[in-house]
Design a protein around this motif. Structure first.
Motif: not given
Length: 152
Positions: A69-73, A80-81, A97-99
């Motif tokens: 998640x850290x990479x993708x966020x 953002x969408x 979904x990205x945060x």
């Protein structure tokens, strides 16, 4: 077969990650942020594809590759969408979904010409600040605010 019946079909992904709903103009920035330029696995890229939600979109499929998640966020800054689909055995097993990350490193350039990051081999570091739909970045070193355009 009429012209409207023709469609280019991209092979399905058996296992891997699909990044969908990327703004077309940011597809290459996403590849850069995720360091995919040197990726050895198969990557399929679509740009300016029709999207009911966004008009045009980009998509990236990476075979046999999964991300934290850290990479993708980090992608929330430029897409953002975007949605993330995890594929196993040709099926979507997870949608994410990205945060927006609280901090980012090494992606954006500080807009302050006097910042140490523009003169020394120092990796940039910013705190993200959201104000409605506007995103800005606070430099860790010089405390100047860089707007999101600093990513390009």
């Amino acid at each position: 077969m009429t012209h409207t019946d023709k469609e280019l079909v991209v092979s399905a992904l058996e296992n891997g990650t699909v990044l969908d709903h990327i703004p077309s103009e940011n597809v290459f920035k996403v590849l850069e942020i995720l360091n995919l330029m040197d990726e050895k696995n198969r990557i399929t890229i679509g740009i300016n594809l029709n999207s009911k939600l966004f008009g045009k979109k980009g998509i990236i499929k990476i075979a046999d590759r999964f991300f934290e998640d850290e990479e993708l966020n980090k992608l929330a800054l430029v897409a953002p969408k975007a949605t993330v689909n995890i594929i196993r055995d040709f099926r979507v097993v997870e949608k994410r979904k990205l945060v927006m990350p609280h901090e980012i490193e090494g992606i954006a350039k500080c807009m302050n010409p006097k910042c140490i990051t523009n003169h020394q081999p120092v990796k940039t570091r910013f705190t993200t600040m959201e104000n409605g739909n506007e995103i800005s970045l606070l430099c860790h070193y010089c405390e100047k605010i860089t707007d999101i355009k600093g990513l390009y």
